[in-house]
Design an enzyme around this catalytic site. Structure first.
Site, mmCIF file in Angstrom:
data_model
loop_
_atom_site.group_PDB
_atom_site.id
_atom_site.type_symbol
_atom_site.label_atom_id
_atom_site.label_comp_id
_atom_site.label_asym_id
_atom_site.label_seq_id
_atom_site.Cartn_x
_atom_site.Cartn_y
_atom_site.Cartn_z
ATOM 1 N N PHE A 12 0.819 -1.214 0.000
ATOM 2 C CA PHE A 12 0.000 0.000 0.000
ATOM 3 C C PHE A 12 0.856 1.268 0.000
ATOM 4 C CE2 PHE A 12 -2.140 2.980 3.177
ATOM 5 C CZ PHE A 12 -2.775 3.731 2.196
ATOM 6 N N ILE A 13 1.603 1.507 1.076
ATOM 7 C CA ILE A 13 2.381 2.740 1.168
ATOM 8 C C ILE A 13 3.549 2.699 0.192
ATOM 9 C CG2 ILE A 13 3.635 4.299 2.702
ATOM 10 C CD1 ILE A 13 2.139 2.999 5.051
ATOM 11 N N ASP A 34 9.868 -7.080 -3.686
ATOM 12 C CA ASP A 34 8.638 -7.397 -2.955
ATOM 13 C C ASP A 34 8.349 -8.883 -3.054
ATOM 14 O OD1 ASP A 34 5.715 -7.563 -2.208
ATOM 15 O OD2 ASP A 34 5.981 -5.391 -2.102
ATOM 16 N N PHE A 80 10.268 -0.428 3.307
ATOM 17 C CA PHE A 80 8.880 -0.564 3.749
ATOM 18 C C PHE A 80 8.525 -1.994 4.135
ATOM 19 C CE2 PHE A 80 8.689 3.083 0.847
ATOM 20 C CZ PHE A 80 7.893 3.983 1.530
ATOM 21 N N GLU A 83 5.664 -7.165 7.965
ATOM 22 C CA GLU A 83 4.349 -7.622 8.399
ATOM 23 C C GLU A 83 3.794 -6.517 9.289
ATOM 24 O OE1 GLU A 83 2.738 -10.285 7.522
ATOM 25 O OE2 GLU A 83 4.344 -11.223 6.361
ATOM 26 N N THR A 124 6.664 3.001 12.698
ATOM 27 C CA THR A 124 5.303 3.330 13.133
ATOM 28 C C THR A 124 5.299 4.000 14.499
ATOM 29 O OG1 THR A 124 3.197 2.331 13.835
ATOM 30 C CG2 THR A 124 5.157 0.966 14.025
ATOM 31 N N ASP A 125 4.257 4.812 14.747
ATOM 32 C CA ASP A 125 4.106 5.424 16.068
ATOM 33 C C ASP A 125 3.763 4.402 17.139
ATOM 34 O OD1 ASP A 125 1.487 4.875 15.270
ATOM 35 O OD2 ASP A 125 0.711 6.868 15.708
ATOM 36 N N GLU A 126 3.375 3.198 16.743
ATOM 37 C CA GLU A 126 2.988 2.189 17.731
ATOM 38 C C GLU A 126 4.157 1.743 18.601
ATOM 39 O OE1 GLU A 126 0.272 -0.900 16.556
ATOM 40 O OE2 GLU A 126 -0.336 0.229 14.773
ATOM 41 N N TYR A 148 3.401 -6.965 16.909
ATOM 42 C CA TYR A 148 3.743 -6.162 15.738
ATOM 43 C C TYR A 148 4.607 -4.975 16.129
ATOM 44 C CZ TYR A 148 3.235 -2.268 12.505
ATOM 45 O OH TYR A 148 3.495 -1.186 11.718
ATOM 46 N N LYS A 152 8.616 -4.029 15.265
ATOM 47 C CA LYS A 152 9.042 -2.795 14.611
ATOM 48 C C LYS A 152 10.025 -2.024 15.485
ATOM 49 C CE LYS A 152 8.103 -1.323 11.204
ATOM 50 N NZ LYS A 152 8.782 -1.504 9.892
ATOM 51 N N ASN A 178 -1.998 5.507 8.444
ATOM 52 C CA ASN A 178 -2.134 5.898 7.045
ATOM 53 C C ASN A 178 -3.487 5.478 6.477
ATOM 54 O OD1 ASN A 178 0.920 6.172 5.247
ATOM 55 N ND2 ASN A 178 0.720 6.321 7.447
ATOM 56 N N ARG A 212 -6.685 7.724 17.340
ATOM 57 C CA ARG A 212 -5.580 7.600 16.386
ATOM 58 C C ARG A 212 -5.430 8.904 15.610
ATOM 59 N NH1 ARG A 212 -5.225 3.948 19.375
ATOM 60 N NH2 ARG A 212 -5.145 1.696 18.900
#
Length: 340
Positions: A12-13, A34, A80, A83, A124-126, A148, A152, A178, A212
C-alpha cells in the site's frame, strides 16, 4: 543521479511512494523488491510499469543472497517491507519477528557492505506504546505492547545500531495511521468502507474511544522523501497528520460518506492489547526539513471512499497467480500496466 531500492514497493504505502518517486525528475532508477504476500500486488504499481526506470524483483528480504545481489547496484534504500497488522501479529508472532527483525538485519548488513549512501527505515508510532495524555517525541522510550509494535521497535534499533556501529547513514521514520487508495481491506478504513458499500455491518471495539492520528498516504510519502533527501543520519523523524479521531468519530464520517447509518454498527468486546491512544509530535521534521501535511482529512477520506466505490475488483485478495516466479525480474509480458 540516484538508484533507489524500495523494499515492499508493491504494498500500500510502498507503491504510492514508488509512483511519487518516479515523478521526480532527478530519480534515475527505482527497483522494487517485494515478496508479493497477501497485501502486496503488482497491480498496486499500475502505470508505474510504463516507466523504463522501474525494475521489479520478486523476492523476500529474508533471501540474503538475493538482497546482496540487488543491493549492489543501488545508492539509496527505502525499507517498507514488513508484516504490519496487529491482529495477525497476535496469531503469528514468529512471522513478524522473522520478517521485521531478521529481514531488517539482512538489509542493513547488505547496505553496509555496499556502502549505501542513504537508508530510510520506515516504522510506526505504535513503537511508543499507548499514551493516556501527552505526546511522544523521537527521544521518548519505546514501549510497545503488541507483537507487531515490538517487532518494529526491534527493527528500528537494529537499523540505528548499524549507523552507530558501522556508520551506515540510516534514518528512521515513524508515522501515524495511514489511509488512501488501494489499501488492503484489513485496516479500519478500507475494511469499514468495503463492508458498508456491500451493505454489511461494521464492528467497533469496546466503546469506540480509541484515538488515532490520521495521515494521508501521499503526505506520508512526501515526508519519507524529505528524510531520504535531507535527513541527518542516525536520527529519527516522526511523520504525523493533522487529525486525531476516536474510532467512533471516524466511523461516523465513514457512515456519512457511504450512505449508511448507526444501525450498521455493532459493538463488540475490545481485543487484547488494544492501545487506547497514540500521539506523537512531528515538530522535528517540520522544523528541520519543512514537512507539512497537505491533504485535508475529510476531502482525502471522501476521495478514498470514492476509490473503493469505483474499484470493486480490488476489494478482495487477489489470487496468488499474480505472483511472479523465476526469473525474479518481472517478465516484459507481465509489465503491462494494470491501472490502480
Amino acid at each position: 543521479m540516484n538508484a533507489v531500492l524500495v523494499t515492499g514497493g508493491a504494498g500500500f504505502i510502498g507503491s504510492h511512494y514508488v509512483k511519487a518517486l518516479l515523478r521526480a525528475d532527478e530519480t534515475a532508477r527505482v527497483t522494487v523488491l517485494d515478496a508479493l504476500t497477501y497485501a502486496g500486488h503488482v497491480e498496486n504499481l499500475g502505470e508505474a510499469f510504463l516507466d523504463p526506470r522501474l525494475t521489479f524483483v520478486h523476492g523476500s528480504i529474508l533471501d540474503a543472497p538475493l538482497v546482496d545481489q540487488v543491493m549492489a547496484s543501488h545508492t539509496h534504500v527505502v525499507h517498507f517491507a514488513a508484516e504490519s497488522h496487529v491482529d495477525r501479529s497476535l496469531l503469528g508472532e514468529a512471522l513478524f519477528a522473522e520478517t521485521n527483525v531478521l529481514g531488517t538485519q539482512i538489509l542493513v548488513n547488505a547496505a553496509t557492505r555496499h556502502h549505501i549512501e542513504r537508508f530510510v527505515h520506515v516504522s510506526t508510532d505504535e513503537v511508543y506504546g499507548p499514551l493516556i495524555e501527552g505526546t511522544a517525541t523521537e527521544d521518548d522510550p519505546l514501549l510497545p505492547t503488541v507483537p507487531y509494535a515490538a517487532s518494529k521497535a526491534a527493527s528500528d534499533l537494529i537499523a540505528l545500531s548499524a549507523h552507530r556501529t558501522y556508520g551506515l547513514p540510516v534514518c528512521v521514520t515513524r508515522s501515524s495511521n495511514n489511509f488512501g487508495s488501494a489499501q488492503y481491506p484489513e485496516k479500519i478504513i478500507p475494511l469499514f468502507v468495503t463492508r458498508l458499500l456491500r451493505g454489511e455491518p461494521v464492528t467497533l471495539h469496546g466503546r469506540g474511544e480509541h484515538v488515532r492520528n490520521w495521515l494521508h498516504v501521499s503526505d506520508h510519502c512526501a515526508g519519507i522523501d524529505l528524510v531520504r533527501r535531507g535527513g541527518t543520519p542516525g536520527e529519527v523523524y516522526n511523520i504525523g497528520g493533522g487529525t486525531d479521531l476516536t474510532s467512533s468519530e471516524l466511523t461516523g464520517e465513514l457512515l456519512r460518506l457511504c450512505g449508511a447509518d448507526w444501525n450498521s454498527v455493532r459493538y463488540i468486546p475490545d481485543r487484547r492489547a488494544n492501545d487506547i491512544r497514540y500521539s506523537m509530535a512531528w515538530d522535528k521534521i517540520a522544523n528541520q526539513l519543512g514537512y507539512e501535511p497537505q491533504r485535508d482529512f475529510l476531502e482525502a477520506l471522501s476521495d478514498t471512499v470514492e476509490w473503493y466505490r469505483h474499484h470493486h475488483g480490488r476489494w478482495t485478495p487477489l489470487p496468488h497467480t499474480c505472483a511472479v516466479t523465476s526469473p525474479q525480474v518481472l517478465p516484459d509480458a507481465a509489465r503491462e500496466p494494470q491501472h490502480a
